[in-house]
Scaffold this active site. Structure first.
Site, PDB file in Angstrom:
ATOM      1  N   ASN A 232       7.636   5.692  -1.256  1.00 57.00           N
ATOM      2  CA  ASN A 232       6.514   4.980  -1.867  1.00 57.00           C
ATOM      3  C   ASN A 232       6.321   3.618  -1.204  1.00 57.00           C
ATOM      4  O   ASN A 232       7.272   2.825  -1.104  1.00 57.00           O
ATOM      5  CB  ASN A 232       6.791   4.801  -3.366  1.00 57.00           C
ATOM      6  CG  ASN A 232       5.559   4.388  -4.141  1.00 57.00           C
ATOM      7  OD1 ASN A 232       4.639   3.788  -3.602  1.00 57.00           O
ATOM      8  ND2 ASN A 232       5.542   4.706  -5.416  1.00 57.00           N
TER       9      ASN A 232
ATOM     10  N   CYS B  24      -2.931   2.784   0.811  1.00 48.51           N
ATOM     11  CA  CYS B  24      -1.791   3.639   0.467  1.00 48.51           C
ATOM     12  C   CYS B  24      -1.908   5.021   1.093  1.00 48.51           C
ATOM     13  O   CYS B  24      -0.886   5.649   1.392  1.00 48.51           O
ATOM     14  CB  CYS B  24      -1.642   3.741  -1.048  1.00 48.51           C
ATOM     15  SG  CYS B  24      -3.147   4.243  -1.891  1.00 48.51           S
TER      16      CYS B  24
ATOM     17  N   HIS C  37      -3.606   5.840  -5.947  1.00 46.49           N
ATOM     18  CA  HIS C  37      -2.381   5.558  -5.190  1.00 46.49           C
ATOM     19  C   HIS C  37      -1.751   6.854  -4.695  1.00 46.49           C
ATOM     20  O   HIS C  37      -1.602   7.824  -5.444  1.00 46.49           O
ATOM     21  CB  HIS C  37      -1.373   4.795  -6.044  1.00 46.49           C
ATOM     22  CG  HIS C  37      -0.135   4.422  -5.285  1.00 46.49           C
ATOM     23  ND1 HIS C  37      -0.158   3.583  -4.196  1.00 46.49           N
ATOM     24  CD2 HIS C  37       1.164   4.799  -5.453  1.00 46.49           C
ATOM     25  CE1 HIS C  37       1.067   3.446  -3.717  1.00 46.49           C
ATOM     26  NE2 HIS C  37       1.884   4.175  -4.458  1.00 46.49           N
TER      27      HIS C  37
END
Length: 301
Positions: free
Chosen positions: A134, A14, A119
């Protein structure tokens, strides 16, 4: 929306997705981020060594895993910060007292990096509109100016750390196009897990339909939908009802004939008024089937 670069989640990369979505291109790979992490580890080791390579603190430091990366693909805020320095960009903690004293409206910024546990994701302004980039989403999510502050406040309540990205971001196609036009989003993107669950449910429903089709006619046809199946079952029930009503009519005619026979004296001759001839029975039968045949065809269309 197609011009917006959006990397979707792969493994635990991520941090890479966050950086590339921020910069709007494939600027960083896991190898490059790992190199930055190893460099940070070496700098930390050298600082610890200043206290003596035989010290307990130094030996403990060597036994600990890296705090800047792990085997899953996670990278620390220090790695992200150093990667952005290459482009002259700086991170400032959004909820720090120093930044809050500036009283800057979030819509006047250009981008944010958000982190919760392991994250990372980017919220960036492209053209004149804000987007949630995202990597866990199936695509970019449009955020209105009025909702941006509420969205950031909600993230903070959920435990996210938010960083303001300061500096000039690289030019990108999406920013240029969205300076000229504003986009509208009819459907919000879903979380990748929700999309997979929906696809799985659709496959299960399709399999159930195939089993029903096989049980009914053994053909196993895959291109018939549930509506066709329901129509076929309804017509089948109508045909069964028709057969039942035909049998009821035959029994009623028989009972009528039997009742008439009982009321006639055996010595009296039978007349057309008291006995249904074969021609009358045929006509009554034809009229019955004409009426019910029209009902069945009307049900089809």
């Amino acid at each position: 929306m197609e011009s917006i670069f959006h990397e979707k989640q792969e493994g635990s990369l991520c941090a890479q997705h966050c950086l590339n979505n921020l910069l709007q291109g494939e600027y960083f790979s896991p190898v490059e981020l790992s190199s930055i992490a190893h460099q940070l580890d070496e700098e930390e080791r050298m600082r610890m060594a200043e206290g003596g390579v035989t010290s307990e603190d130094y030996r403990t430091f060597l036994q600990q895993p890296s705090g800047n990366m792990d085997d899953s693909g996670f990278f620390s805020i220090q790695v992200i910060s150093n990667a952005l320095k290459v482009w002259g960009l700086e991170l400032i903690l959004f909820n720090s007292p120093e930044y809050q004293r500036l009283r800057i409206d979030p819509i006047n910024e250009r981008s944010f990096i958000c982190n919760y546990k392991e994250h990372w994701f980017t919220v960036r302004k492209l053209g004149k509109q804000w987007f949630n980039l995202n990597s866990l989403l199936t695509g970019p999510e449009l955020i209105s100016d009025t909702y941006l502050a509420l969205f950031l406040a909600q993230l903070q309540q959920e435990g996210y750390s938010i960083f303001v990205v300061k500096g000039d971001l690289p030019d990108c196609e999406a920013d240029q196009l969205l300076q000229m036009v504003r986009v509208q989003q009819m459907h919000r993107p879903k979380l990748i897990g929700e999309e997979l669950a929906q696809l799985k449910e659709q496959r299960v429903q399709k399999t159930d339909l195939e089993h029903v089709l096989e049980a009914n006619d053994g053909s196993g046809t895959l291109d018939a939908d549930e509506e066709d199946l329901q129509r076929a079952l309804a017509l089948s029930r109508q045909e069964i009802d028709l057969e039942d009503e035909e049998a009821d009519l035959r029994r009623a005619i028989q009972l009528s004939m039997q009742g008439t026979s009982r009321n006639i004296c055996q010595d009296s001759p039978q007349t057309s008024g008291t006995h249904l001839t074969s021609e009358e029975l045929r006509k009554r039968r034809e009229a019955y089937f004409e009426n019910h045949s029209s009902e069945v065809y009307e049900g089809k269309f």
